[in-house]
Design an enzyme around this catalytic site. Structure first.
Site, PDB file in Angstrom:
ATOM      1  N   LYS A   1       1.102  -1.123   0.012  1.00  0.00           N
ATOM      2  CA  LYS A   1      -0.049   0.054   0.112  1.00  0.00           C
ATOM      3  C   LYS A   1       0.992   1.213  -0.055  1.00  0.00           C
ATOM      4  O   LYS A   1       1.864   1.193   0.413  1.00  0.00           O
ATOM      5  CB  LYS A   1      -0.880   0.058   1.402  1.00  0.00           C
ATOM      6  CG  LYS A   1      -1.867  -0.980   1.597  1.00  0.00           C
ATOM      7  CD  LYS A   1      -2.583  -0.742   2.649  1.00  0.00           C
ATOM      8  CE  LYS A   1      -3.641  -1.904   2.916  1.00  0.00           C
ATOM      9  NZ  LYS A   1      -4.785  -1.588   2.005  1.00  0.00           N
TER      10      LYS A   1
ATOM     11  N   ARG B   1     -10.285 -11.365   1.554  1.00  0.00           N
ATOM     12  CA  ARG B   1     -11.048 -12.192   1.072  1.00  0.00           C
ATOM     13  C   ARG B   1     -10.472 -13.836   1.028  1.00  0.00           C
ATOM     14  O   ARG B   1     -11.382 -14.760   0.953  1.00  0.00           O
ATOM     15  CB  ARG B   1     -11.515 -12.046  -0.291  1.00  0.00           C
ATOM     16  CG  ARG B   1     -10.300 -11.990  -1.144  1.00  0.00           C
ATOM     17  CD  ARG B   1     -10.594 -11.333  -2.422  1.00  0.00           C
ATOM     18  NE  ARG B   1     -11.031  -9.732  -2.294  1.00  0.00           N
ATOM     19  CZ  ARG B   1     -11.074  -8.703  -3.057  1.00  0.00           C
ATOM     20  NH1 ARG B   1     -11.360  -9.142  -4.423  1.00  0.00           N
ATOM     21  NH2 ARG B   1     -11.253  -7.604  -2.749  1.00  0.00           N
TER      22      ARG B   1
END
Length: 254
Positions: free
Chosen positions: A56, A130
């Site tokens: 990130k 996920r």
């Protein structure tokens, strides 16, 4: 960590393999004597999310201590059920890992195997929530729950769509409606979002059963479609993407 690998939890093990603080799947149960129903709650517990090798930007990491809010919510809901003596069996699945970059971390294009035996091509290691949730949902599906609800700070796309105070809600309509009513009673805002079947095609992989990212449009929906793959057949299910309301950086409200 070794037990996760041995028991087929490739999502949780894979996401957490690059951290010296190894991943854990914690199962917390409240089992009243005369339970009228059973609910499985699955929570995303990324204790810190750097994005892994798909790193990130620095500014996006500033709030990533909140990426365990789903698992925290699940734990507290299970404890609250016990304190209130409600006649429902509650099982919380806390999918706990720290997503770090490094030589032992997952790489883009790695293929991992989830608890239910399906394979996932990991194209972006920052779509890690996920992956741990797939393992938790698959395990919950092995048990005889009347309903499964998963709770996760899953996507920036949900925040782009709904702002910071409203959570995205997906899944089977009867469960969605009950979550909406519970949210209204508790002062928590949810908004139902569609799981558009045409978006599933963007998750097709040439080397695995499914990819972990799909179309850049409707990212919250493709994440929901990904999770739906791991829900056992016929089990009522809802997905709560709480990325916005999980962490309030602004002033108190309400």
């Amino acid at each position: 960590y070794e037990r996760l690998l041995a028991e087929g939890f490739g999502g949780i093990a894979g996401v957490g393999q690059g951290s010296p603080r190894k991943p854990v799947l914690a199962v917390v149960k409240y089992t009243p004597a005369e339970a009228k129903a059973s609910i499985g709650l699955v929570g995303k517990g990324i204790t810190f999310d750097t994005g892994g090798n798909s790193l990130k930007p620095a500014a996006s990491m500033m709030t990533m201590k909140c990426d365990m809010a789903g698992a925290a919510s699940v734990l507290q809901a299970t404890l609250a059920a016990a304190e209130l003596n409600i006649p429902v069996q509650v099982t919380g699945y806390l999918c706990l890992a720290e997503n770090m970059p490094g030589g032992e971390s997952l790489r883009p294009e790695d293929v991992i195997t989830i608890r239910d035996g399906r394979t996932v091509e990991v194209l972006n290691t920052d779509a890690e929530g996920r992956l741990v949730m797939a393992d938790g949902i698959a395990l919950a599906s092995e048990n005889e729950h009347d309903v499964i609800v998963d709770i996760a700070t899953l996507t920036g796309a949900a925040m782009a769509a709904l702002g910071l105070r409203t959570a995205a809600l997906m899944g089977d309509e009867p469960v969605r409606e009950r979550v909406l009513r519970a949210g209204d009673a508790a002062g928590e805002a949810y908004w139902p979002m569609p799981l558009e079947s045409y978006l599933r095609k963007s998750l097709e992989s040439p080397v695995a059963d499914i990819k972990n990212i799909g179309s850049r449009y409707g990212g919250a929906l493709t994440a929901g479609l990904f999770l739906k793959e791991f829900v056992g057949e016929g089990i009522p299910w809802a997905h709560l993407d709480i990325a916005g309301p999980a962490f309030n950086e602004e002033a108190p409200y309400g």
